[in-house]
Design an enzyme around this catalytic site. Structure first.
Site, mmCIF file in Angstrom:
data_model
loop_
_atom_site.group_PDB
_atom_site.id
_atom_site.type_symbol
_atom_site.label_atom_id
_atom_site.label_comp_id
_atom_site.label_asym_id
_atom_site.label_seq_id
_atom_site.Cartn_x
_atom_site.Cartn_y
_atom_site.Cartn_z
ATOM 1 N N ASP A 1 0.839 -1.262 -0.061
ATOM 2 C CA ASP A 1 -0.012 -0.061 -0.002
ATOM 3 C C ASP A 1 1.055 1.431 -0.065
ATOM 4 O OD1 ASP A 1 -2.310 1.496 0.555
ATOM 5 O OD2 ASP A 1 -1.804 1.892 2.458
ATOM 6 N N ASP B 1 -7.251 -1.781 3.674
ATOM 7 C CA ASP B 1 -6.140 -2.741 3.140
ATOM 8 C C ASP B 1 -6.585 -4.193 3.667
ATOM 9 O OD1 ASP B 1 -4.435 -0.881 1.980
ATOM 10 O OD2 ASP B 1 -3.462 -0.316 3.933
#
Length: 994
Positions: free
Chosen positions: A660, A869
């Site tokens: 990420d 996430d």
């Protein structure tokens, strides 16, 4: 975190109803009925049906999906099955009382596909976890038997038994059974069971009562304590001075209990004093030390008897004079030496070796066989054959035989020595937990404050008496006594013992501190927020303990072997004796092979006993768990929390990592660096509207805007923003709300396009300029008219580029997936050296990218920090959560990086590779030892070399094999992370100083 979990539970229930309208319709119809019985029926249905989601690999078409669906629907208790071949998912509605999730998984695998459970939405009230210490396990056969016993109990959902730490973790339905039933089942199987924790949201403390008291006064104390809010139960050990209290630490604490007890006066008895009870032997370490002392004492006593037996049989027989004395015949052919050996070997066999008899009896009673059975059979064969020769010699004038009393005595002595060394070595594998538990200080300074918050007094108290909302004082050089936040003072705190972060962290008013960390300079006043089992230290210890309980998939090899290992060894031992005995009787080998002191029967018996005692199931059982224990402990000491052997096993195969961006590759603390208004407007008013809209969002960019807006509010710490109505968060795009009667939208270009907001050319140019500088452009509109453009910069972590470079050198592919725009994403990727980028991705798209990589043959790790996430963290083979991230992300991950440094990604993978190579080495040694040792003990070398392995040497070799496996695992304690990372950390420190 509790609030987040509550909201997630609500969302989950809504989604459940949306996905399964049949259940929703039934629930709605029941509620509309208006009666209480209808509501009850509705909740019964909600409790009865559970949902499980499996990842099913190997489906290539709709025919595959159809075969899986048919196989599942044949099971009893299946309400509905939906198979998604495209996404490799199977969603099943089922009745948990009729069918277990493991049965569904096995059915899918029997249909020819690989299945793994992703989600199980059984009602939370139907699941509780308890941990039990189990004493008396000797090998994998014991742990496997206990697992089978527990899993056969109605209401047990899952049971893991860890041989290395002698504990069990049991997931069970508290509506169907209690933990007392689990303890009873373990004890019925022949083992001692001690409850460690019940899994309830309570803490337990034991108090010692001093003073004159009666049973009546103790009953009054019991009732007084039970009346306190937050007290779950009170248990008084009658006849002792001990009181055990289970309580909710959020509501009450031990100081309240002591105050209640000491304020109770009984006639002329005077005051009663209460203190924290000193456990003195109940904890894991104390119990382990007691076990070590017990084995040591047994070994010393065995030496007292065994050494004379060995000397009379092996040494004195070759010394003239002493030999004549020992060979003097007392009755018929019975000699003094035989009587001495018989008398000395008997206490070793039946007193010191009694543990092997009890272990064998318990194993046979439950229909299994373990190492104790092998030892008991081997030593009994030697002892009772020797006893037979003694009795024959005493009753026969011409009998000639050889006794093996030294064999049985020396066998038991060497095996006890091996167990002593093994227990000592196993104790060292769990030192990481012991060190963590010892971090909490013994005492704390409790402050008394007046209504204005001024300190009016201070007192030193036991660290275990701290309660939530207490204010404690931390002086320089002292450890922080509990989790909390600073309300006064500033200092630097060394958090390396918790996070592994070597550099002291600056702390000032409002900053959080972690219990067990070291205050270096300055005085801090800390308000306690978490105590007992809720503290960060307790949670880390619990996580490491759970990791050590969880089995690695490779452990299945040892479990399968253990099922038939002991029966096979017994068969081989008997076959060896029979083969050599028949060969001797039929003269298949020359008589010169038989030692002068034996006959063919005795030679065959020695071969059979050697096979019996050289085989070692313990080494196989310890090969994986000891390495996992040391590996997870080393990881915890370096700030890498690995959630079990399964995560370790998958991590060593990782060849692709998905990162990420925000908070992972970047610092995660974005700041507004530029503002451009497109319409005439006061900047203060502009930011007031933007902040009022964004203050409800958890996104880091939203927090950056709110923080920047505070600068226009006279540096107010907590400004009151205008009320935002109809707030909506649009995933991957932005937010909108109504503030002061105006519709405000803050987000990216896609959000404006969706709402038909015109974006002028100069705004497009501003966005392009921001993206070129690796900044994020944010648009703000009022009443569907674009008002301003913000540029937000989130600086890269100093170690990001070097970490990606090191991963490339390890042949690991790096990919960046972000919800940010393509321009910013590409700029960041170029800066860190990542070639593959996916931008403007929603949470589900991140998870889809992970699946695509898996389908292409990659073993994928996902590194992230936010709620968005979590789907990708779950979908990945290994999920790694940044420690500074959200609770949900950390919960979803397999590995937690406490320091939030990217170099720890490399440490996690490197440590997993080293640990797994150690597991392989352990298995090579354990299997190789048995595969080579058993044939040698059976005498395969004897015809060619006349080499044979006496039983007592075979027993010593068996004991040494277990010790060697544990010591091999202990070498992991010397783990050093890759040298490249040390240079990287030095460079990062230099950058931070600049």
């Amino acid at each position: 975190m509790a609030t987040k979990l509550l909201s997630l539970t609500c969302i989950r229930k809504e989604r459940f109803s949306e996905r399964y309208p049949l259940v929703r319709k039934h629930l709605t119809r029941s509620r509309d009925g208006g009666g209480s019985s209808s509501e009850t029926a509705a909740f019964e249905i909600e409790d009865a049906i559970s949902r499980a989601v499996f990842q099913v690999l190997g489906m290539t078409c709709s025919a595959c999906a159809g075969s899986v669906e048919k196989a599942i629907k044949r099971l009893p208790g299946i309400h509905e099955a939906v198979i998604d071949a495209l996404n490799n998912r199977a969603q099943i509605l089922f009745y948990p009382k009729s069918v277990h999730v493991d049965t569904i998984r096995e059915t899918i695998e029997d249909a020819g596909f690989e299945a793994s459970l992703i989600e199980n939405e059984a009602n939370e009230r139907s699941k509780q976890v308890c941990r039990i210490r189990i004493n008396g396990m000797t090998c994998t056969s014991c742990s496997s038997t206990i697992e089978r016993v527990l899993q056969s109990v109605n209401g047990v959902q899952r049971a893991h038994v860890a041989l290395a730490i002698e504990e069990a973790e049991i997931h069970y339905d508290p509506r169907l059974l209690s933990y007392d039933k689990l303890l009873e089942e373990i004890e019925n199987a022949g083992f001692e069971a001690v409850l460690i924790s019940t899994g309830e949201d309570v803490s337990k403390i034991d108090l010692k009562i001093d003073g004159e008291f009666t049973d009546e006064s103790m009953e009054i104390i019991e009732r007084s304590l039970e009346a306190l809010p937050g007290v779950q139960s009170v248990e008084i050990s009658h006849g002792t001075d001990k009181i055990s209290v289970l309580y909710k630490p959020d509501v009450t604490g031990p100081r309240n209990f002591i105050q209640v007890i000491e304020s109770t006066v009984f006639g002329h008895s005077g005051h009663i004093k209460a203190t924290i009870f000193s456990e003195g032997g109940v904890g894991r370490e104390s119990q382990k030390q007691g076990e070590i002392k017990q084995y040591y004492k047994s070994f010393l006593w065995s030496l007292v008897f065994t050494v004379p037996v060995f000397l009379t049989a092996m040494v004195f027989m070759y010394i003239p004079g002493i030999k004549d004395l020992l060979m003097f015949k007392v009755i018929n052919m019975l000699t003094i030496g035989e009587i001495i050996r018989w008398v000395l070997a008997t206490p070793v066999q039946f007193i010191i070796g009694w543990r092997f008899y009890t272990g064998s009896y318990k194993a046979i009673r439950r229909g299994s066989a373990n190492m104790d059975v092998l030892i008991a059979l081997g030593t009994n064969a030697a002892y009772f054959y020797s006893l037979y020769t003694v009795l024959r010699a005493a009753t026969s004038p011409d009998f000639k035989g050889v006794d093996f009393f030294e064999t049985s005595a020396m066998l038991i002595s060497f095996i006890i020595l091996g167990k002593y060394l093994e227990v000592m070595a196993k104790g060292k594998t769990s030192q990481a937990i012991a060190k963590l538990m010892n971090l909490a200080p013994d005492t704390a300074i409790l402050l008394t404050l007046d209504k204005e918050g001024n300190v009016t007094g201070e007192e030193e108290i036991d660290g275990r008496l701290i309660q939530k909302n207490d204010v404690i004082k931390i002086v320089p050089g002292a450890k922080v006594a509990s989790d909390g936040y600073v309300i006064w003072g500033q200092s630097h705190v060394n958090e390396s013992m918790i996070t592994g972060e070597a550099r002291p962290v600056a702390k000032r008013k409002g900053d959080t501190v972690i219990g067990g960390t070291l205050n270096e300079n300055g005085v801090l006043h800390v308000k306690v927020t978490r105590v007992g089992s809720e503290s960060a230290l307790a949670q880390i210890v619990r996580l490491v303990e759970s990791a050590q309980l969880a089995k690695a998939p490779v452990q299945k090899l040892a479990d399968r072997i253990s099922k038939f290992f002991v029966p096979l060894v017994i068969f081989l031992s008997f076959s060896t004796w029979l083969a050599w005995f028949l060969a001797g009787k039929l003269h298949w080998y020359p008589e010169s092979w038989i030692p002068s002191s034996m006959d063919s029967f005795e030679l065959a018996l020695q071969f059979g006993i050697s096979v019996m005692v050289i085989a070692c199931p313990c080494a196989l059982g310890l090969a994986t768990p000891t390495a996992v224990m040391v590996g997870t402990g080393v990881g915890a000491s370096q700030g890498v929390l690995i959630k079990g052997g399964q995560a370790l096993e998958r991590a060593h195969k990782v060849n692709c990592i998905v990162f990420d961006k925000t908070g992972t590759l970047t610092m995660g603390k974005p700041v507004v660096v530029k503002t451009k208004l497109l319409k005439n407007m006061v900047l203060r008013e502009f930011y007031e509207l933007a902040a009022a809209t964004e203050v409800n969002s958890e996104h880091p960019l939203a927090k950056a805007i709110v923080e920047y807006a505070k600068k226009f509010r006279d540096d107010e710490e907590n400004p009151a923003w205008p009320e935002a109505r109809d707030f909506v968060s649009i995933t991957g795009k932005g937010v909108k709300a109504t503030v002061k009667g105006r519709e405000i939208m803050v987000g990216n270009k896609n959000l404006m396009d969706d709402h038909k907001v015109f974006i002028p050319v100069d705004a497009e140019e501003l966005l392009a300029d921001s993206e070129d500088m690796a900044q994020t452009g944010i648009l703000v509109s009022i009443n569907n008219e674009l008002i301003g453009v913000l540029s937000v910069s989130d600086p890269l972590k100093p170690s990001a580029r070097e970490a990606i470079s090191i991963l490339k050198s390890m042949n690991i592919k790096s990919i960046m997936v972000t919800g940010d725009n393509w321009g910013t994403a590409n700029s960041i990727a170029r800066e860190v050296g990542i070639d593959s980028v996916i931008a403007e991705a929603k949470p589900e798209q991140k998870a889809e990218k992970v699946k695509e990589l898996q389908a292409a043959g990659h073993v994928v790790a996902m590194v992230g920090d936010g709620i968005n996430d979590s789907p990708a963290l779950v979908a990945a083979d290994v999920g790694m959560a940044i420690g500074a991230g959200t609770d949900i992300a950390i919960e979803a991950a397999d590995i937690v990086l406490m320091k939030s440094n990217l170099e720890d990604v490399i440490t996690a993978i490197d440590l997993s590779r080293k640990t797994f190579s150690r597991i392989r080495l352990n298995y090579v040694w354990a299997l190789g030892y048995n595969l080579m040792g058993i044939p040698i003990a059976a005498g395969v070398l004897f015809p060619a070399t006349r080499f044979r392995l006496p039983p007592w040497i075979a027993g010593a070799a068996m004991a040494a094999s277990s010790v060697s496996v544990v010591c091999c695992s202990l070498l992991l304690k010397n783990y050093k992370r890759p040298k490249k990372l040390d240079h990287l950390e030095i460079r990062e420190i230099q950058v931070e100083r600049v």
